[in-house]
Scaffold this motif. Sequence first.
Motif, short mmCIF file in Angstrom:
data_model
loop_
_atom_site.label_atom_id
_atom_site.label_comp_id
_atom_site.label_asym_id
_atom_site.label_seq_id
_atom_site.Cartn_x
_atom_site.Cartn_y
_atom_site.Cartn_z
N LYS A 1 0.82 -1.22 0.00
CA LYS A 1 0.00 0.00 0.00
C LYS A 1 0.85 1.26 0.00
CE LYS A 1 -4.17 -1.84 2.23
NZ LYS A 1 -5.04 -1.79 3.44
N ASN A 2 2.02 1.17 0.61
CA ASN A 2 2.92 2.33 0.67
C ASN A 2 3.85 2.41 -0.53
OD1 ASN A 2 1.94 3.29 3.18
ND2 ASN A 2 3.22 1.81 4.29
N GLY A 3 3.61 1.54 -1.51
CA GLY A 3 4.40 1.60 -2.73
C GLY A 3 5.82 1.09 -2.58
N LYS A 4 6.07 0.31 -1.53
CA LYS A 4 7.41 -0.23 -1.31
C LYS A 4 7.53 -1.62 -1.92
CE LYS A 4 8.13 2.22 3.08
NZ LYS A 4 8.45 2.04 4.53
N ASP A 5 8.74 -1.94 -2.36
CA ASP A 5 9.01 -3.25 -2.93
C ASP A 5 9.04 -4.28 -1.81
OD1 ASP A 5 10.19 -5.54 -4.17
OD2 ASP A 5 11.06 -4.22 -5.70
N ARG A 6 8.44 -5.44 -2.02
CA ARG A 6 8.43 -6.48 -0.99
C ARG A 6 9.84 -6.96 -0.65
NH1 ARG A 6 4.78 -10.97 -2.19
NH2 ARG A 6 6.12 -12.54 -1.24
N GLU A 7 10.78 -6.81 -1.59
CA GLU A 7 12.15 -7.22 -1.32
C GLU A 7 12.83 -6.33 -0.27
OE1 GLU A 7 10.82 -7.67 -4.37
OE2 GLU A 7 11.00 -9.84 -4.12
N ILE B 1 11.44 -5.79 2.58
CA ILE B 1 11.04 -6.34 3.88
C ILE B 1 12.17 -7.20 4.43
CG2 ILE B 1 9.35 -7.77 5.09
CD1 ILE B 1 7.38 -7.21 2.80
N GLN B 2 12.49 -6.98 5.69
CA GLN B 2 13.56 -7.72 6.36
C GLN B 2 12.98 -8.60 7.47
OE1 GLN B 2 16.76 -7.56 5.18
NE2 GLN B 2 15.86 -6.23 3.60
N LEU B 3 13.77 -9.55 7.92
CA LEU B 3 13.32 -10.44 8.99
C LEU B 3 12.94 -9.64 10.23
CD1 LEU B 3 12.94 -13.36 9.99
CD2 LEU B 3 15.33 -13.34 10.70
N SER B 4 13.66 -8.57 10.49
CA SER B 4 13.41 -7.74 11.68
C SER B 4 12.02 -7.11 11.65
CB SER B 4 14.48 -6.65 11.79
OG SER B 4 14.50 -5.84 10.63
N HIS B 5 11.45 -6.94 10.47
CA HIS B 5 10.11 -6.36 10.36
C HIS B 5 9.03 -7.35 10.79
CE1 HIS B 5 12.02 -3.70 7.08
NE2 HIS B 5 11.74 -2.92 8.11
#
Length: 337
Positions: free
Chosen positions: A230-236, A238-242
Amino acid sequence: MQSRTRLVFLTWVFSNLILTAAIEPISTGIAVGMAAALTGLLASYQNVFYYFQECCRPEWISFNRTGLQVDLEQKLFGQHIASKVLLKAVSGFVNNKNPKKPLVLSLHGWTGTGKNFVSQLIASSIYKKGMSSSFVHQFVATVHFPHSREIDIYKTQLQQWIKGNVSSCARSMFIFDEMDKMHTGLIDSIKPFLDYYEMLDGVSYRQAIFIFLSNAGGESITQVVLDFWKNGKDREEIQLSHLESAMSLEVFNNKNSGFWHSSLIDKNLIDFFIPFLPLEYRHVRMCALAEMAIQNMEKDEDIADKVAKDMVYSPKDERVFSSKGCKTITSKLEYYK
């Protein structure tokens, strides 16, 4: 049993040759020569047999890091976090000659995202026979532990199964599927085997690998991925810490999960909680094309598109994620053949 019979036979021949040499001095030279040859054969026979009969030796158990890396890169789609964490976790553990505890991995996410598939890849990278190895043991909650009233029996059986198999081969692998359907408290019965003990009743569990598979935690994982989308960010990105903290907390507090208030989580005995992200349309297409290759079908982009479009997507309004991941790809392809 056959190998033991053959060994007894060779020993009998050897004994008779020695007896012949004692009775008939004229043939002593021949007998001694044959006895020497048989002695060498007896010494090497067991080693030769190891090449034909699976056993707990390097001929059958040898980690192929490159093979695992290639498989994760080329066969697992949309799971950049899982690929990275699993490769490092498994490689580091197997190459550690003196681990302090068994490797314990907990894989979480929606159905069809690759959890079972990854377990197979790991097994194939360590055991020559992969999932068919006698040292890989898979438990399915609804099949092996169906009745809540028999949980005490299951606990005893589970402890005996693990102890017996690790006693036979220290590098044993145990896969527990459907952890979200397992009876509460059952998995805690194996806590001692996952802990930092050097020995338990003369058995070391430090070389073993335990993998838990569960749909629990899927909601928190999906929410994070959806927020990124939704925020237009690439899923790649995303880190484990998230994900790890919220995911483990959801699993721990899920009353319908086998991990509900589990001592395995409370005592930090699970080394990695690994999220499997929900798959998008593009990933389903990739799964379809990969399955075509497996079935020796001619690559057909149009069919891949049709298969991907046939899937149900959620949330209802956004229709971003495949509800079943890639789980029904094979049957869909059969329809379009």
